[in-house]
Design a protein around this motif. Structure first.
Motif, PDB file in Angstrom:
ATOM      1  N   THR A  52       0.840  -1.201   0.000  1.00  0.00           N
ATOM      2  CA  THR A  52       0.000   0.000   0.000  1.00  0.00           C
ATOM      3  C   THR A  52       0.874   1.250   0.000  1.00  0.00           C
ATOM      4  OG1 THR A  52      -1.809  -1.156   1.103  1.00  0.00           O
ATOM      5  CG2 THR A  52      -1.773   1.246   1.315  1.00  0.00           C
ATOM      6  N   ALA A  94       2.193   1.629  -3.534  1.00  0.00           N
ATOM      7  CA  ALA A  94       1.177   1.991  -4.535  1.00  0.00           C
ATOM      8  C   ALA A  94       0.693   3.426  -4.361  1.00  0.00           C
ATOM      9  CB  ALA A  94      -0.007   1.018  -4.462  1.00  0.00           C
ATOM     10  N   PHE A  95       0.790   3.948  -3.140  1.00  0.00           N
ATOM     11  CA  PHE A  95       0.327   5.309  -2.880  1.00  0.00           C
ATOM     12  C   PHE A  95       1.488   6.301  -2.785  1.00  0.00           C
ATOM     13  CE2 PHE A  95      -4.289   4.991  -2.316  1.00  0.00           C
ATOM     14  CZ  PHE A  95      -4.441   3.614  -2.333  1.00  0.00           C
ATOM     15  N   ALA A 129      -8.554  12.881  10.362  1.00  0.00           N
ATOM     16  CA  ALA A 129      -7.712  13.180   9.202  1.00  0.00           C
ATOM     17  C   ALA A 129      -8.309  14.307   8.364  1.00  0.00           C
ATOM     18  CB  ALA A 129      -7.533  11.918   8.347  1.00  0.00           C
ATOM     19  N   SER A 177      -5.919   0.049   5.952  1.00  0.00           N
ATOM     20  CA  SER A 177      -6.910   0.988   5.424  1.00  0.00           C
ATOM     21  C   SER A 177      -6.602   2.411   5.880  1.00  0.00           C
ATOM     22  CB  SER A 177      -8.324   0.577   5.821  1.00  0.00           C
ATOM     23  OG  SER A 177      -8.395   0.157   7.147  1.00  0.00           O
ATOM     24  N   ALA A 234      -3.815   3.714   3.647  1.00  0.00           N
ATOM     25  CA  ALA A 234      -4.272   3.967   2.274  1.00  0.00           C
ATOM     26  C   ALA A 234      -5.096   5.245   2.194  1.00  0.00           C
ATOM     27  CB  ALA A 234      -5.087   2.777   1.771  1.00  0.00           C
ATOM     28  N   VAL A 235      -6.057   5.390   3.094  1.00  0.00           N
ATOM     29  CA  VAL A 235      -6.939   6.564   3.011  1.00  0.00           C
ATOM     30  C   VAL A 235      -6.172   7.829   3.376  1.00  0.00           C
ATOM     31  CG1 VAL A 235      -9.008   7.663   3.975  1.00  0.00           C
ATOM     32  CG2 VAL A 235      -9.051   5.243   3.312  1.00  0.00           C
ATOM     33  N   HIS A 257      -4.134   8.642   0.313  1.00  0.00           N
ATOM     34  CA  HIS A 257      -5.055   9.147  -0.726  1.00  0.00           C
ATOM     35  C   HIS A 257      -5.400  10.618  -0.469  1.00  0.00           C
ATOM     36  CE1 HIS A 257      -8.632   9.265  -3.368  1.00  0.00           C
ATOM     37  NE2 HIS A 257      -9.243   9.836  -2.351  1.00  0.00           N
ATOM     38  N   MET A 258      -5.678  10.932   0.801  1.00  0.00           N
ATOM     39  CA  MET A 258      -6.026  12.315   1.148  1.00  0.00           C
ATOM     40  C   MET A 258      -4.801  13.224   1.038  1.00  0.00           C
ATOM     41  SD  MET A 258      -8.547  11.500   4.419  1.00  0.00           S
ATOM     42  CE  MET A 258      -9.145  13.185   4.655  1.00  0.00           C
ATOM     43  N   GLU A 279      -2.441   9.349  -6.484  1.00  0.00           N
ATOM     44  CA  GLU A 279      -1.927   7.973  -6.641  1.00  0.00           C
ATOM     45  C   GLU A 279      -2.358   7.388  -7.987  1.00  0.00           C
ATOM     46  OE1 GLU A 279      -4.167   8.870  -4.407  1.00  0.00           O
ATOM     47  OE2 GLU A 279      -5.853   7.475  -4.346  1.00  0.00           O
ATOM     48  N   PHE A 280      -3.442   7.895  -8.541  1.00  0.00           N
ATOM     49  CA  PHE A 280      -3.890   7.378  -9.843  1.00  0.00           C
ATOM     50  C   PHE A 280      -2.992   7.844 -10.993  1.00  0.00           C
ATOM     51  CE2 PHE A 280      -7.717   6.919  -7.244  1.00  0.00           C
ATOM     52  CZ  PHE A 280      -8.132   5.649  -7.594  1.00  0.00           C
ATOM     53  N   ARG A 320     -11.072   6.521  -9.875  1.00  0.00           N
ATOM     54  CA  ARG A 320     -11.284   7.956 -10.041  1.00  0.00           C
ATOM     55  C   ARG A 320     -12.228   8.266 -11.194  1.00  0.00           C
ATOM     56  NH1 ARG A 320      -6.078  11.676 -10.708  1.00  0.00           N
ATOM     57  NH2 ARG A 320      -5.830  10.325 -12.516  1.00  0.00           N
ATOM     58  N   HIS A 327      -1.702  -4.138  -4.261  1.00  0.00           N
ATOM     59  CA  HIS A 327      -1.519  -3.764  -2.848  1.00  0.00           C
ATOM     60  C   HIS A 327      -2.359  -4.638  -1.936  1.00  0.00           C
ATOM     61  CE1 HIS A 327      -4.834  -0.647  -3.228  1.00  0.00           C
ATOM     62  NE2 HIS A 327      -4.294  -0.462  -4.435  1.00  0.00           N
ATOM     63  N   VAL A 381      -7.819  -4.732   1.538  1.00  0.00           N
ATOM     64  CA  VAL A 381      -8.213  -3.855   2.647  1.00  0.00           C
ATOM     65  C   VAL A 381      -8.084  -2.389   2.221  1.00  0.00           C
ATOM     66  CG1 VAL A 381      -7.776  -3.214   5.046  1.00  0.00           C
ATOM     67  CG2 VAL A 381      -7.461  -5.590   4.317  1.00  0.00           C
ATOM     68  N   SER A 382      -6.960  -2.047   1.625  1.00  0.00           N
ATOM     69  CA  SER A 382      -6.764  -0.659   1.197  1.00  0.00           C
ATOM     70  C   SER A 382      -7.673  -0.307   0.027  1.00  0.00           C
ATOM     71  CB  SER A 382      -5.303  -0.384   0.860  1.00  0.00           C
ATOM     72  OG  SER A 382      -4.725  -1.412   0.125  1.00  0.00           O
ATOM     73  N   ALA A 414     -11.127   0.352   1.485  1.00  0.00           N
ATOM     74  CA  ALA A 414     -11.185   1.596   2.246  1.00  0.00           C
ATOM     75  C   ALA A 414     -11.211   2.816   1.334  1.00  0.00           C
ATOM     76  CB  ALA A 414      -9.989   1.680   3.196  1.00  0.00           C
ATOM     77  N   VAL A 415     -10.309   2.844   0.356  1.00  0.00           N
ATOM     78  CA  VAL A 415     -10.229   4.023  -0.510  1.00  0.00           C
ATOM     79  C   VAL A 415     -11.461   4.095  -1.415  1.00  0.00           C
ATOM     80  CG1 VAL A 415      -8.932   5.138  -2.357  1.00  0.00           C
ATOM     81  CG2 VAL A 415      -7.733   4.202  -0.366  1.00  0.00           C
ATOM     82  N   PHE A 424     -16.299  10.190   8.017  1.00  0.00           N
ATOM     83  CA  PHE A 424     -15.935  10.950   9.218  1.00  0.00           C
ATOM     84  C   PHE A 424     -17.170  11.461   9.984  1.00  0.00           C
ATOM     85  CE2 PHE A 424     -12.010  11.094   6.749  1.00  0.00           C
ATOM     86  CZ  PHE A 424     -11.066  10.823   7.725  1.00  0.00           C
TER      87      PHE A 424
END
Lengths: 181, 181
Positions: free
Chosen positions: A26, A29-30, A92, A138, A141-142, A145-146, A152-153, B93, B134, B137-138, B141-142, B153
């Motif tokens: 992860t 990949a990110f 976050a 997770s 990863a999140v 991503h944030m 990451e894409f 995305r 990856h 789980v990730s 989540a994403v 959140f």
């Protein structure tokens, strides 16, 4: 461009091999450049991750450091900041924009079974990806991503031998020869 | 409000217990109402997840169905859509906005060791959270973070006995008595 590394605390080969592998993949990949493993050494896990890097590209490395506190101390001494991901931390959503925009290199710390209390005080930020129990995989990863705002894409990996050609159905892999074609 | 459930394929208690537990807890924390486990039965894993729900709140359930194809078929028959998360799929995305806005209930399928080829054709969407290897789980989540547009959140869990009071440093838990105070 800021550098992002991940410090994985308290690894236990017998119990954590798959979860820690998922943490490493992860991270890669990110867009992290490295995972630093602490806890017990696990050469087999590191070889498995290195094999993914050989096939799917990098740059990405995995290293072992017994002294996790030394890793944190030298990161901060070099001007980087330390973000500890924990369900007890500040949401976050509230803190990521500030962390992203200050341009400092990031060391993201993810815990294992028992996180020493000192980690909470050494970290510049204790951050929760929600305040519910779920997974360090997770959360990482999140958070990334944030932090990357979805970039990451767009990541390109160097010296990859294979890559996916995205499909609506089925699987397509492209093998890349030494000329990069 | 759309319903989101997660179908976890090919569970093997000996190898996958922790990863599948993380899949279940991630599903719950990001607002899914249920995880449907397929593969081998694992009562111990299910009890562990149910214990988290008792303490941290719900609603959230975990059920076992041997016949995963029946789960997919009846979901589609009832008007829901099926999203298979795979590194071979179309970039999240690009496809998440359309998936989010159609209002249909979502069954998110995450694979285990070997995903039957049929899953790719049964799914309405095959979606990659990046096209790099990856973790399920990730990916889950994403994908859910993107599907909810960050609303994980804001989620409130009912009948929780404990909750975290977010802190910049350290840990604070609040115990909730039967009156909800």
């Amino acid at each position: 461009m800021m550098d992002v590394k991940v410090l994985r605390l308290g690894h236990r080969p017998s119990r954590d091999a798959r979860i820690t592998t998922h943490v490493c993949l992860t991270a890669r990949a990110f867009g992290a450049s490295e995972v630093i493993l602490s806890g017990e050494e696990d050469p087999k896990l590191m070889e498995g991750v290195e094999d993914v890097v050989r096939r799917w590209g990098g740059p990405f490395s995995v290293v072992y450091r017994r002294n996790w506190q030394g890793v944190i101390d030298s990161w901060k001494k070099d001007g980087g900041e330390v973000i500890h991901l924990t369900m007890y931390g500040l949401p976050a959503r509230d803190v990521v924009p500030g962390i992203r925009d200050n341009g400092k290199d990031k060391l993201i710390v993810v815990g294992g079974a028992r996180v020493p209390g000192k980690v909470y005080s050494l970290a510049d930020y204790n951050v929760g990806v929600t305040n519910q129990p779920h997974s360090e995989v997770s959360s990482l990863a999140v958070f990334m991503h944030m932090l990357l705002d979805g970039a990451e894409f767009d990541l390109k990996f160097e010296d990859a031998r294979i890559e996916v050609i995205p499909q609506a159905r089925g699987k397509m892999l492209r093998e890349i020869d030494d000329d990069g074609d």
